[in-house]
Design a protein around this motif. Structure first.
Motif, PDB file in Angstrom:
ATOM      1  N   ILE A   1      50.865  46.847  39.101  1.00  0.00           N
ATOM      2  CA  ILE A   1      51.466  45.819  38.261  1.00  0.00           C
ATOM      3  C   ILE A   1      52.772  45.422  38.932  1.00  0.00           C
ATOM      4  O   ILE A   1      53.713  46.218  38.961  1.00  0.00           O
ATOM      5  N   PRO A   2      52.845  44.226  39.502  1.00  0.00           N
ATOM      6  CA  PRO A   2      54.133  43.742  40.004  1.00  0.00           C
ATOM      7  C   PRO A   2      55.027  43.366  38.813  1.00  0.00           C
ATOM      8  O   PRO A   2      54.606  42.626  37.925  1.00  0.00           O
ATOM      9  N   TYR A   3      56.234  43.921  38.800  1.00  0.00           N
ATOM     10  CA  TYR A   3      57.213  43.630  37.754  1.00  0.00           C
ATOM     11  C   TYR A   3      58.359  42.874  38.404  1.00  0.00           C
ATOM     12  O   TYR A   3      59.068  43.415  39.251  1.00  0.00           O
ATOM     13  N   LEU A   4      58.517  41.615  38.032  1.00  0.00           N
ATOM     14  CA  LEU A   4      59.526  40.728  38.616  1.00  0.00           C
ATOM     15  C   LEU A   4      60.787  40.797  37.756  1.00  0.00           C
ATOM     16  O   LEU A   4      60.836  40.227  36.659  1.00  0.00           O
ATOM     17  N   ILE A   5      61.797  41.505  38.253  1.00  0.00           N
ATOM     18  CA  ILE A   5      62.979  41.824  37.452  1.00  0.00           C
ATOM     19  C   ILE A   5      63.736  40.585  36.986  1.00  0.00           C
ATOM     20  O   ILE A   5      64.056  40.458  35.802  1.00  0.00           O
ATOM     21  N   GLU A   6      64.044  39.669  37.911  1.00  0.00           N
ATOM     22  CA  GLU A   6      64.893  38.524  37.547  1.00  0.00           C
ATOM     23  C   GLU A   6      64.276  37.634  36.470  1.00  0.00           C
ATOM     24  O   GLU A   6      64.981  37.105  35.615  1.00  0.00           O
ATOM     25  N   THR A   7      62.962  37.490  36.509  1.00  0.00           N
ATOM     26  CA  THR A   7      62.304  36.645  35.496  1.00  0.00           C
ATOM     27  C   THR A   7      61.779  37.461  34.324  1.00  0.00           C
ATOM     28  O   THR A   7      61.264  36.895  33.354  1.00  0.00           O
ATOM     29  N   ASN A   8      61.869  38.806  34.435  1.00  0.00           N
ATOM     30  CA  ASN A   8      61.396  39.706  33.389  1.00  0.00           C
ATOM     31  C   ASN A   8      59.915  39.474  33.074  1.00  0.00           C
ATOM     32  O   ASN A   8      59.506  39.415  31.922  1.00  0.00           O
ATOM     33  N   GLN A   9      59.128  39.346  34.141  1.00  0.00           N
ATOM     34  CA  GLN A   9      57.697  39.082  34.004  1.00  0.00           C
ATOM     35  C   GLN A   9      56.886  40.109  34.796  1.00  0.00           C
ATOM     36  O   GLN A   9      57.379  40.705  35.743  1.00  0.00           O
ATOM     37  N   ILE A  10      55.622  40.255  34.382  1.00  0.00           N
ATOM     38  CA  ILE A  10      54.666  41.026  35.173  1.00  0.00           C
ATOM     39  C   ILE A  10      53.603  40.064  35.681  1.00  0.00           C
ATOM     40  O   ILE A  10      53.403  38.980  35.124  1.00  0.00           O
ATOM     41  N   VAL A  11      52.948  40.477  36.738  1.00  0.00           N
ATOM     42  CA  VAL A  11      51.835  39.711  37.288  1.00  0.00           C
ATOM     43  C   VAL A  11      50.560  40.454  36.923  1.00  0.00           C
ATOM     44  O   VAL A  11      50.436  41.656  37.158  1.00  0.00           O
ATOM     45  N   ILE A  12      49.630  39.729  36.308  1.00  0.00           N
ATOM     46  CA  ILE A  12      48.392  40.339  35.820  1.00  0.00           C
ATOM     47  C   ILE A  12      47.245  39.374  36.082  1.00  0.00           C
ATOM     48  O   ILE A  12      47.451  38.186  36.290  1.00  0.00           O
ATOM     49  N   ARG A  13      46.023  39.884  36.060  1.00  0.00           N
ATOM     50  CA  ARG A  13      44.853  39.071  36.377  1.00  0.00           C
ATOM     51  C   ARG A  13      43.970  38.871  35.155  1.00  0.00           C
ATOM     52  O   ARG A  13      43.887  39.717  34.277  1.00  0.00           O
ATOM     53  N   GLN A  14      43.293  37.749  35.141  1.00  0.00           N
ATOM     54  CA  GLN A  14      42.223  37.470  34.191  1.00  0.00           C
ATOM     55  C   GLN A  14      40.987  37.314  35.067  1.00  0.00           C
ATOM     56  O   GLN A  14      40.875  36.349  35.836  1.00  0.00           O
ATOM     57  N   GLU A  15      40.083  38.292  34.987  1.00  0.00           N
ATOM     58  CA  GLU A  15      38.948  38.330  35.905  1.00  0.00           C
ATOM     59  C   GLU A  15      37.618  38.250  35.186  1.00  0.00           C
ATOM     60  O   GLU A  15      37.463  38.742  34.081  1.00  0.00           O
ATOM     61  N   TRP A  16      36.668  37.651  35.892  1.00  0.00           N
ATOM     62  CA  TRP A  16      35.277  37.676  35.463  1.00  0.00           C
ATOM     63  C   TRP A  16      34.658  38.887  36.132  1.00  0.00           C
ATOM     64  O   TRP A  16      34.523  38.936  37.358  1.00  0.00           O
ATOM     65  N   ILE A  17      34.330  39.912  35.329  1.00  0.00           N
ATOM     66  CA  ILE A  17      33.821  41.179  35.855  1.00  0.00           C
ATOM     67  C   ILE A  17      32.397  41.362  35.326  1.00  0.00           C
ATOM     68  O   ILE A  17      32.197  41.594  34.140  1.00  0.00           O
ATOM     69  N   PRO A  18      31.395  41.207  36.203  1.00  0.00           N
ATOM     70  CA  PRO A  18      30.000  41.224  35.745  1.00  0.00           C
ATOM     71  C   PRO A  18      29.605  42.445  34.921  1.00  0.00           C
ATOM     72  O   PRO A  18      28.897  42.312  33.918  1.00  0.00           O
ATOM     73  N   SER A  19      30.063  43.643  35.301  1.00  0.00           N
ATOM     74  CA  SER A  19      29.671  44.842  34.547  1.00  0.00           C
ATOM     75  C   SER A  19      30.243  44.825  33.125  1.00  0.00           C
ATOM     76  O   SER A  19      29.568  45.221  32.173  1.00  0.00           O
ATOM     77  N   TYR A  20      31.465  44.355  32.967  1.00  0.00           N
ATOM     78  CA  TYR A  20      32.061  44.263  31.628  1.00  0.00           C
ATOM     79  C   TYR A  20      31.385  43.158  30.824  1.00  0.00           C
ATOM     80  O   TYR A  20      31.122  43.314  29.631  1.00  0.00           O
ATOM     81  N   GLN A  21      31.118  42.032  31.481  1.00  0.00           N
ATOM     82  CA  GLN A  21      30.458  40.912  30.811  1.00  0.00           C
ATOM     83  C   GLN A  21      29.073  41.341  30.332  1.00  0.00           C
ATOM     84  O   GLN A  21      28.660  41.006  29.226  1.00  0.00           O
ATOM     85  N   TYR A  22      28.373  42.115  31.132  1.00  0.00           N
ATOM     86  CA  TYR A  22      27.054  42.639  30.754  1.00  0.00           C
ATOM     87  C   TYR A  22      27.166  43.498  29.500  1.00  0.00           C
ATOM     88  O   TYR A  22      26.350  43.406  28.594  1.00  0.00           O
ATOM     89  N   ALA A  23      28.208  44.344  29.447  1.00  0.00           N
ATOM     90  CA  ALA A  23      28.354  45.302  28.351  1.00  0.00           C
ATOM     91  C   ALA A  23      28.842  44.671  27.058  1.00  0.00           C
ATOM     92  O   ALA A  23      28.399  45.046  25.979  1.00  0.00           O
ATOM     93  N   ASP A  24      29.773  43.684  27.135  1.00  0.00           N
ATOM     94  CA  ASP A  24      30.340  43.160  25.892  1.00  0.00           C
ATOM     95  C   ASP A  24      30.191  41.654  25.702  1.00  0.00           C
ATOM     96  O   ASP A  24      30.615  41.116  24.685  1.00  0.00           O
ATOM     97  N   GLY A  25      29.622  40.948  26.674  1.00  0.00           N
ATOM     98  CA  GLY A  25      29.388  39.512  26.530  1.00  0.00           C
ATOM     99  C   GLY A  25      30.618  38.653  26.772  1.00  0.00           C
ATOM    100  O   GLY A  25      30.505  37.431  26.862  1.00  0.00           O
ATOM    101  N   GLN A  26      31.774  39.255  26.874  1.00  0.00           N
ATOM    102  CA  GLN A  26      33.015  38.508  27.088  1.00  0.00           C
ATOM    103  C   GLN A  26      33.086  38.065  28.544  1.00  0.00           C
ATOM    104  O   GLN A  26      32.809  38.834  29.455  1.00  0.00           O
ATOM    105  N   GLU A  27      33.485  36.813  28.773  1.00  0.00           N
ATOM    106  CA  GLU A  27      33.500  36.295  30.136  1.00  0.00           C
ATOM    107  C   GLU A  27      34.650  36.830  30.970  1.00  0.00           C
ATOM    108  O   GLU A  27      34.470  37.215  32.113  1.00  0.00           O
ATOM    109  N   PHE A  28      35.873  36.839  30.428  1.00  0.00           N
ATOM    110  CA  PHE A  28      37.032  37.232  31.214  1.00  0.00           C
ATOM    111  C   PHE A  28      37.702  38.463  30.618  1.00  0.00           C
ATOM    112  O   PHE A  28      37.693  38.654  29.409  1.00  0.00           O
ATOM    113  N   HIS A  29      38.277  39.281  31.492  1.00  0.00           N
ATOM    114  CA  HIS A  29      38.934  40.514  31.088  1.00  0.00           C
ATOM    115  C   HIS A  29      40.271  40.646  31.801  1.00  0.00           C
ATOM    116  O   HIS A  29      40.417  40.219  32.941  1.00  0.00           O
ATOM    117  N   LEU A  30      41.221  41.257  31.123  1.00  0.00           N
ATOM    118  CA  LEU A  30      42.521  41.535  31.698  1.00  0.00           C
ATOM    119  C   LEU A  30      42.360  42.610  32.771  1.00  0.00           C
ATOM    120  O   LEU A  30      41.695  43.616  32.551  1.00  0.00           O
TER     121      LEU A  30
END
Length: 188
Positions: A46-75
């Protein structure tokens, strides 16, 4: 003494692997009457950008998770497999550029936490790190991507640290890293 001398001769000796299935990404092995997945080790951060007080995170399409719960995108976290010949540090530098468009300065010291297994069914170790970055530690470029369909479908974003507690992780690694981040920045 005889017990220890026999043990010493066995250290580092690999028997022939009992491969049940194999492709470019994983191998299904049987060892000691245990079936498990053998994958490459990976880096996660997790990149934590101090000056902007933000983190960098992904929203991914993960086939195994999508198969299991039907949700398209996951954090998900920034990270990925350690390629042949790479160190964890080199893999993280590559993943940061591919997924987040972050290029660290040459002398930036990456300090990974202890590598961990995720589950008994997989032999891969994950090298976690929270990257606390100041503006002088990095510069941003357009993410280079690895060219895969799944990475092209995914997005990287910045989230203000005040919203971290409201994030809904889908996997244990992301949840663990968010908990570590909260402790790191003292969020209750």
């Amino acid at each position: 003494m005889e017990k220890f001398s026999k043990l010493k001769t066995q250290i580092g000796v690999k028997e022939k692997e009992d491969i049940l299935y194999q492709n470019d990404h994983m191998t299904l092995l049987n060892h000691e009457d245990w079936t498990f997945v053998k994958e490459r080790d990976a880096v996660i951060c997790i990149p934590y950008l101090i000056e902007t007080n933000q983190i960098v995170i992904r929203q991914e399409w993960i086939p195994s998770y999508q198969y299991a719960d039907g949700q398209e995108f996951h954090l998900a976290l920034v990270g990925g497999s350690i390629e042949q010949g790479e160190t964890p540090e080199v893999a993280l530098l590559r993943e940061l550029q591919e997924e987040a468009g972050i290029v660290l300065r040459d002398n930036f010291k990456i300090e990974f936490d202890k590598p961990l297994f995720v589950a008994k069914h997989c032999s891969a170790k994950y090298y976690p790190v929270i990257l606390t970055l100041t503006e002088s530690d990095y510069h941003e470029i357009s993410p280079t991507t690895d060219g895969s369909k799944f990475e092209q479908m995914s997005k990287t974003g910045k989230i203000d640290i005040k919203y971290v507690s409201g994030l809904n992780a889908s996997d244990i690694l992301t949840e663990m890293m968010l908990m570590r981040l909260k402790k790191h920045v003292n969020i209750q």
